[in-house]
Each structure stands twice: as C-alpha cells, then as structure tokens.
Design an enzyme around this catalytic site. Structure first.
Site, PDB file in Angstrom:
ATOM      1  N   ASN A  11       0.868  -1.177   0.000  1.00 49.03           N
ATOM      2  CA  ASN A  11       0.000   0.000   0.000  1.00 49.03           C
ATOM      3  C   ASN A  11       0.904   1.227   0.000  1.00 49.03           C
ATOM      4  O   ASN A  11       1.485   1.569   1.021  1.00 49.03           O
ATOM      5  CB  ASN A  11      -0.910  -0.022   1.243  1.00 49.03           C
ATOM      6  N   LYS A  13       0.068   4.246  -0.336  1.00 48.92           N
ATOM      7  CA  LYS A  13      -0.578   5.456   0.217  1.00 48.92           C
ATOM      8  C   LYS A  13      -0.311   6.642  -0.709  1.00 48.92           C
ATOM      9  O   LYS A  13      -0.293   6.477  -1.916  1.00 48.92           O
ATOM     10  CB  LYS A  13      -0.108   5.695   1.651  1.00 48.92           C
ATOM     11  N   HIS A 100      -9.833   1.220   4.908  1.00 48.80           N
ATOM     12  CA  HIS A 100      -8.561   1.529   5.572  1.00 48.80           C
ATOM     13  C   HIS A 100      -8.796   2.540   6.690  1.00 48.80           C
ATOM     14  O   HIS A 100      -9.585   3.477   6.535  1.00 48.80           O
ATOM     15  CB  HIS A 100      -7.542   2.073   4.561  1.00 48.80           C
ATOM     16  N   GLU A 102      -7.170   4.971   7.698  1.00 49.64           N
ATOM     17  CA  GLU A 102      -6.912   6.373   7.370  1.00 49.64           C
ATOM     18  C   GLU A 102      -8.125   6.996   6.690  1.00 49.64           C
ATOM     19  O   GLU A 102      -8.321   8.212   6.757  1.00 49.64           O
ATOM     20  CB  GLU A 102      -5.642   6.472   6.501  1.00 49.64           C
ATOM     21  N   GLU A 169      -5.604  -4.624  10.578  1.00 49.38           N
ATOM     22  CA  GLU A 169      -4.595  -3.590  10.806  1.00 49.38           C
ATOM     23  C   GLU A 169      -4.939  -2.802  12.068  1.00 49.38           C
ATOM     24  O   GLU A 169      -5.763  -1.867  12.013  1.00 49.38           O
ATOM     25  CB  GLU A 169      -4.559  -2.616   9.622  1.00 49.38           C
ATOM     26  N   GLY A 175       2.359   2.582  11.064  1.00 53.20           N
ATOM     27  CA  GLY A 175       3.370   3.637  11.019  1.00 53.20           C
ATOM     28  C   GLY A 175       4.072   3.917  12.340  1.00 53.20           C
ATOM     29  O   GLY A 175       4.782   4.910  12.477  1.00 53.20           O
ATOM     30  N   SER A 206       3.190  -1.696  10.368  1.00 51.67           N
ATOM     31  CA  SER A 206       4.631  -1.674  10.658  1.00 51.67           C
ATOM     32  C   SER A 206       5.375  -2.961  10.282  1.00 51.67           C
ATOM     33  O   SER A 206       6.385  -3.288  10.910  1.00 51.67           O
ATOM     34  CB  SER A 206       4.882  -1.357  12.140  1.00 51.67           C
TER      35      SER A 206
HETATM   36  P1  13P Z   1       2.830   0.748   7.684  1.00 50.39           P
HETATM   37  O1  13P Z   1       3.363  -0.548   7.169  1.00 50.39           O
HETATM   38  O2  13P Z   1       3.558   1.950   7.149  1.00 50.39           O
HETATM   39  O3  13P Z   1       2.694   0.751   9.170  1.00 50.39           O
HETATM   40  O4  13P Z   1       1.329   0.902   7.098  1.00 50.39           O
HETATM   41  C1  13P Z   1       0.449  -0.120   7.233  1.00 50.39           C
HETATM   42  C2  13P Z   1      -0.752   0.181   6.431  1.00 50.39           C
HETATM   43  O5  13P Z   1      -1.519   1.062   6.753  1.00 50.39           O
HETATM   44  C3  13P Z   1      -0.976  -0.618   5.213  1.00 50.39           C
HETATM   45  O6  13P Z   1      -2.256  -0.450   4.729  1.00 50.39           O
END
Ligand code: 13P
Length: 245
Positions: A11, A13, A100, A102, A169, A175, A206
């Site tokens: 991902n 982002k 997600h 976010e 997640e 992160g 992470s």
């Molecule tokens: P990280 O691997 O940067 O923690 O992000 C995880 C994530 O949100 C994948 O969708």
C-alpha cells in the site's frame, strides 16, 4: 519457514511519481528467479495517478495492481474528485483496498464501506477489506467487539465473499513500529476466521524486514499488507524472502 500461499500487498498510500515505477524493475526480476513465487500473490496498490502506468510496467510479471479506495457508485456522476470501481478496473486495477483506517478516520462509516464493497465486487474487483481497533479501544479491551461490528456491518449482504480478503490492521500499529504480541495476533486472527468462514486474513501495521521473522511464525496469517516498507523495493523483497526462509 512456510510453504503456505501468502499475499504480499504493497500500500503505497500518497507516495510516488512516474519515475518511482523504475523501482519495480528490481521486484519483477526478483520474482522471476524466486523459487517460491508460485506460493505468492503480489499486489501493488499505488495512488490512482500510477495505476495505469504501473499496469503497463508489470504486464507479463507476477505482480497485480490495485487501488487504495473507490467511490461507492457504479455509474458516472457529479462527484468531483471521485473515481468508481468500474473506472479503476478499466485502467488495469484488479483489487481495491476498502475500509482503511486512514479513510475511516476521515469519516468513512461501516455502512459506506459496505456499499463500496458491494459495488467493487459487482464490478469485478477483488477487495482488501481493512479492519482494526484504535489504541483507546485496545486499552478498553473491546478489540473483538469493534472487529465484529466492522465485519458484520461491512460485509452485510455481501454475496461475492470469495473475492474478499480481510486485512487486520490495528490502528495503533500503523506507522508506529509497534506490532501486536504474537499470541494476541494469533488469537485475533482466529477470532476473525471464526466469524467469517473460509476467508483469508492478512496482517498490516509496521511490517518490516526485521519483524517479519517474528510475524511469519504466526500460523494463521495468510499474508501482509505493507505500507512504508513497500516503498523500498529492497525491503519489500527482503520481507518476501524472509517469510519463506
Ligand atoms: P505501515 O506498514 O507503514 O505501518 O502501514 C500499514 C498500512 O496502513 C498498510 O495499509
């Protein structure tokens, strides 16, 4: 060491321009010689601007392309800035990430995510359905309750479940460099698999080349959704390699 069929989903982002696609050459080359590549599903979810150029770049390779979100409507409409699942499919996407955290944080409800899942599967996209609890919810020990709510509402009346994988997640892990304790993660994934029959469950949050040695030992994980580390081809390759070592 595992012989399991595993998903590795990148991902990206809000990351990457056209020149970033050059980094995929390394991954494509690696997958050609990697002995366990038949046991893997590799999916890259770049920002929408890169879906089509990435689709062209990865043609004839093991990699498939996905999107990070989509609009819930199946038809064109007056929705400035939006892209629906049919449009994503048209430019080469095979998957879409939905739910997600976010996007939940910026207002997506379980009901909206449910509508999106129905639309996306109807247009023939496979769905990476994200669920996870916040730190506050974990502290209150209501993780399972939250996950059950997200699953129940998100998958309500969803018919094509074989086209869905769940990505667990935990929000507090995204992160932050912090991952759940192995035992807790095993139990949570078990819980999800009990509630949704015959579903693949991935872990995200992470994931990196160091902690993969610990994560790969968790027997009921079907793969990983990788954010930050997936932007670096070396780290992404390392994660795949170590999973099978
Ligand atoms: P990280 O691997 O940067 O923690 O992000 C995880 C994530 O949100 C994948 O969708």
């Amino acid at each position: 060491m595992t012989n399991k069929y595993m998903y590795f989903i990148a991902n990206w982002k809000m990351f990457g321009g056209l020149s970033t696609l050059n980094s995929l050459t390394k991954v494509i080359k690696f997958l050609k010689i990697f002995k366990k590549s038949k046991n893997t599903k590799i999916i890259y979810c770049p920002p929408n601007t890169l879906i089509h150029p990435m689709f062209k770049k990865i043609m004839n390779s093991k990699i498939q392309v996905g999107a990070q979100n989509c609009h819930e409507s199946l038809t064109y409409g007056a929705s400035t800035g939006s892209i629906n699942s049919t449009m994503l499919k048209n430019v080469g996407a095979k998957y879409v990430i939905l739910g997600h955290s976010e996007n939940r944080e910026s207002g997506e409800t379980d009901k909206l995510i449910n509508t999106k899942i129905k639309a996306a599967t109807k247009s023939g996209l496979k769905v990476i359905f994200c669920i996870g609890e916040t730190l506050g919810q974990k502290r209150k020990k209501i993780t399972n309750k939250i996950l059950l709510k997200q699953i129940t509402l998100g998958l309500q009346k969803v018919k094509r479940r074989k086209n869905i994988v769940i990505a667990y997640e935990p929000v507090w892990s995204i992160g932050t460099g912090v991952i759940p304790k192995s035992d807790d993660l095993f139990k949570t994934i078990n819980f999800i698999k009990k509630k949704v029959k015959n579903i693949k469950v991935l872990y995200g949050g992470s994931v990196n080349p160091k902690n993969i040695n610990e994560l790969k030992l968790i027997k009921n994980i079907d793969g990983f959704l990788i954010g930050g580390a997936s932007q670096d081809p070396k780290k992404f390759i390392d994660i795949i390699k170590k999973t099978y070592n």
